[in-house]
Design a protein around this motif. Sequence first.
Motif, PDB file in Angstrom:
ATOM      1  N   MET A   1     -70.750   7.375  18.349  1.00  0.00           N
ATOM      2  CA  MET A   1     -70.982   8.551  17.528  1.00  0.00           C
ATOM      3  C   MET A   1     -70.363   8.286  16.152  1.00  0.00           C
ATOM      4  SD  MET A   1     -70.202  12.527  18.293  1.00  0.00           S
ATOM      5  CE  MET A   1     -68.500  12.583  18.730  1.00  0.00           C
ATOM      6  N   HIS A   2     -71.195   8.040  15.156  1.00  0.00           N
ATOM      7  CA  HIS A   2     -70.683   7.723  13.823  1.00  0.00           C
ATOM      8  C   HIS A   2     -70.164   8.951  13.088  1.00  0.00           C
ATOM      9  CE1 HIS A   2     -74.731   8.962  12.635  1.00  0.00           C
ATOM     10  NE2 HIS A   2     -74.277   9.069  11.419  1.00  0.00           N
ATOM     11  N   GLU A   3     -70.417  10.144  13.614  1.00  0.00           N
ATOM     12  CA  GLU A   3     -69.875  11.355  12.992  1.00  0.00           C
ATOM     13  C   GLU A   3     -68.345  11.345  12.994  1.00  0.00           C
ATOM     14  OE1 GLU A   3     -74.084  12.478  13.758  1.00  0.00           O
ATOM     15  OE2 GLU A   3     -72.600  11.350  14.889  1.00  0.00           O
ATOM     16  N   MET A   4     -67.735  10.716  13.993  1.00  0.00           N
ATOM     17  CA  MET A   4     -66.270  10.634  14.012  1.00  0.00           C
ATOM     18  C   MET A   4     -65.770   9.777  12.852  1.00  0.00           C
ATOM     19  SD  MET A   4     -63.382  11.574  15.150  1.00  0.00           S
ATOM     20  CE  MET A   4     -63.425  12.257  16.796  1.00  0.00           C
ATOM     21  N   SER A   5     -66.423   8.675  12.575  1.00  0.00           N
ATOM     22  CA  SER A   5     -65.980   7.844  11.452  1.00  0.00           C
ATOM     23  C   SER A   5     -66.202   8.570  10.126  1.00  0.00           C
ATOM     24  CB  SER A   5     -66.670   6.473  11.463  1.00  0.00           C
ATOM     25  OG  SER A   5     -68.057   6.612  11.297  1.00  0.00           O
ATOM     26  N   ILE A   6     -67.255   9.358  10.031  1.00  0.00           N
ATOM     27  CA  ILE A   6     -67.489  10.161   8.820  1.00  0.00           C
ATOM     28  C   ILE A   6     -66.390  11.207   8.687  1.00  0.00           C
ATOM     29  CG2 ILE A   6     -69.034  11.842   7.733  1.00  0.00           C
ATOM     30  CD1 ILE A   6     -71.364  10.248   9.079  1.00  0.00           C
ATOM     31  N   ALA A   7     -66.071  11.895   9.782  1.00  0.00           N
ATOM     32  CA  ALA A   7     -65.012  12.908   9.759  1.00  0.00           C
ATOM     33  C   ALA A   7     -63.682  12.291   9.333  1.00  0.00           C
ATOM     34  CB  ALA A   7     -64.884  13.566  11.132  1.00  0.00           C
ATOM     35  N   LEU A   8     -63.365  11.127   9.865  1.00  0.00           N
ATOM     36  CA  LEU A   8     -62.116  10.460   9.497  1.00  0.00           C
ATOM     37  C   LEU A   8     -62.095  10.088   8.014  1.00  0.00           C
ATOM     38  CD1 LEU A   8     -61.689   8.214  12.662  1.00  0.00           C
ATOM     39  CD2 LEU A   8     -60.213  10.144  11.984  1.00  0.00           C
ATOM     40  N   ALA A   9     -63.224   9.639   7.492  1.00  0.00           N
ATOM     41  CA  ALA A   9     -63.300   9.290   6.067  1.00  0.00           C
ATOM     42  C   ALA A   9     -63.138  10.525   5.196  1.00  0.00           C
ATOM     43  CB  ALA A   9     -64.620   8.588   5.765  1.00  0.00           C
ATOM     44  N   VAL A  10     -63.737  11.637   5.584  1.00  0.00           N
ATOM     45  CA  VAL A  10     -63.599  12.888   4.824  1.00  0.00           C
ATOM     46  C   VAL A  10     -62.141  13.339   4.837  1.00  0.00           C
ATOM     47  CG1 VAL A  10     -64.179  15.354   4.839  1.00  0.00           C
ATOM     48  CG2 VAL A  10     -65.990  13.643   5.136  1.00  0.00           C
ATOM     49  N   ILE A  11     -61.517  13.296   5.995  1.00  0.00           N
ATOM     50  CA  ILE A  11     -60.112  13.707   6.116  1.00  0.00           C
ATOM     51  C   ILE A  11     -59.226  12.833   5.236  1.00  0.00           C
ATOM     52  CG2 ILE A  11     -58.147  13.779   7.721  1.00  0.00           C
ATOM     53  CD1 ILE A  11     -60.312  14.620   9.872  1.00  0.00           C
ATOM     54  N   GLU A  12     -59.461  11.545   5.256  1.00  0.00           N
ATOM     55  CA  GLU A  12     -58.668  10.627   4.426  1.00  0.00           C
ATOM     56  C   GLU A  12     -58.850  10.945   2.938  1.00  0.00           C
ATOM     57  OE1 GLU A  12     -58.273   5.855   3.441  1.00  0.00           O
ATOM     58  OE2 GLU A  12     -59.418   6.493   5.186  1.00  0.00           O
ATOM     59  N   GLU A  13     -60.084  11.169   2.521  1.00  0.00           N
ATOM     60  CA  GLU A  13     -60.364  11.469   1.114  1.00  0.00           C
ATOM     61  C   GLU A  13     -59.697  12.772   0.676  1.00  0.00           C
ATOM     62  OE1 GLU A  13     -62.000  10.608  -2.567  1.00  0.00           O
ATOM     63  OE2 GLU A  13     -62.190   9.365  -0.781  1.00  0.00           O
ATOM     64  N   VAL A  14     -59.800  13.804   1.502  1.00  0.00           N
ATOM     65  CA  VAL A  14     -59.200  15.106   1.173  1.00  0.00           C
ATOM     66  C   VAL A  14     -57.678  15.001   1.181  1.00  0.00           C
ATOM     67  CG1 VAL A  14     -58.931  17.494   1.947  1.00  0.00           C
ATOM     68  CG2 VAL A  14     -61.201  16.430   1.926  1.00  0.00           C
ATOM     69  N   ALA A  15     -57.113  14.306   2.147  1.00  0.00           N
ATOM     70  CA  ALA A  15     -55.657  14.144   2.207  1.00  0.00           C
ATOM     71  C   ALA A  15     -55.138  13.402   0.974  1.00  0.00           C
ATOM     72  CB  ALA A  15     -55.261  13.413   3.481  1.00  0.00           C
ATOM     73  N   GLU A  16     -55.872  12.381   0.522  1.00  0.00           N
ATOM     74  CA  GLU A  16     -55.470  11.661  -0.693  1.00  0.00           C
ATOM     75  C   GLU A  16     -55.548  12.568  -1.928  1.00  0.00           C
ATOM     76  OE1 GLU A  16     -57.841   8.119  -0.947  1.00  0.00           O
ATOM     77  OE2 GLU A  16     -56.892   7.226   0.815  1.00  0.00           O
ATOM     78  N   ALA A  17     -56.588  13.390  -2.010  1.00  0.00           N
ATOM     79  CA  ALA A  17     -56.714  14.328  -3.137  1.00  0.00           C
ATOM     80  C   ALA A  17     -55.589  15.350  -3.114  1.00  0.00           C
ATOM     81  CB  ALA A  17     -58.072  15.019  -3.100  1.00  0.00           C
ATOM     82  N   ALA A  18     -55.232  15.819  -1.931  1.00  0.00           N
ATOM     83  CA  ALA A  18     -54.140  16.785  -1.795  1.00  0.00           C
ATOM     84  C   ALA A  18     -52.812  16.157  -2.206  1.00  0.00           C
ATOM     85  CB  ALA A  18     -54.071  17.296  -0.359  1.00  0.00           C
ATOM     86  N   GLU A  19     -52.621  14.899  -1.842  1.00  0.00           N
ATOM     87  CA  GLU A  19     -51.399  14.195  -2.220  1.00  0.00           C
ATOM     88  C   GLU A  19     -51.310  14.044  -3.740  1.00  0.00           C
ATOM     89  OE1 GLU A  19     -49.691   9.751  -1.635  1.00  0.00           O
ATOM     90  OE2 GLU A  19     -50.388  10.754   0.183  1.00  0.00           O
ATOM     91  N   ARG A  20     -52.442  13.704  -4.374  1.00  0.00           N
ATOM     92  CA  ARG A  20     -52.459  13.573  -5.839  1.00  0.00           C
ATOM     93  C   ARG A  20     -52.189  14.909  -6.520  1.00  0.00           C
ATOM     94  NH1 ARG A  20     -56.951  10.393  -4.595  1.00  0.00           N
ATOM     95  NH2 ARG A  20     -58.389  12.036  -5.247  1.00  0.00           N
TER      96      ARG A  20
END
Length: 130
Positions: A1-20
């Motif tokens: 299920m590639h939706e999990m890898s998409i979800a993980l990528a979205v979470i990583e991107e949002v977490a990095e934006a929140a950190e910035r």
Amino acid sequence: MHEMSIALAVIEEVAEAAERAGDVTAVRSVRLQVGELAGVVPEALAFSFELACVGTLLEGAELVTEAVPGRARCTPCDHEWAVGMPPRLGCPRCRGATTDLLSGRELRIVGVRWEDGTTGAATREPSEER
């Protein structure tokens, strides 16, 4: 299920934006544009997102998906149409096979709502498209 890898990528991107951004205490929602031709099942993505958020800054965040219909344009006659699913990529007007896909493959973060230590809830648009 590639939706999990998409979800993980979205979470990583949002977490990095929140950190910035600094001082972000929680992410409340993430808005995604999902093209009908992107090969993503929104329900599977929402399920994966909820599971992957556990223990992160995004735990409990709502995932809001906005469907983007597929559209194409015929190069010879300039006619535009909704391609649908399964996609109809040949021109319905002139039967031409030379087409440009205008939309429908999107998978993009278009908004994030979070809380920070000083201003409460804030909505941020992504600074760059990925």
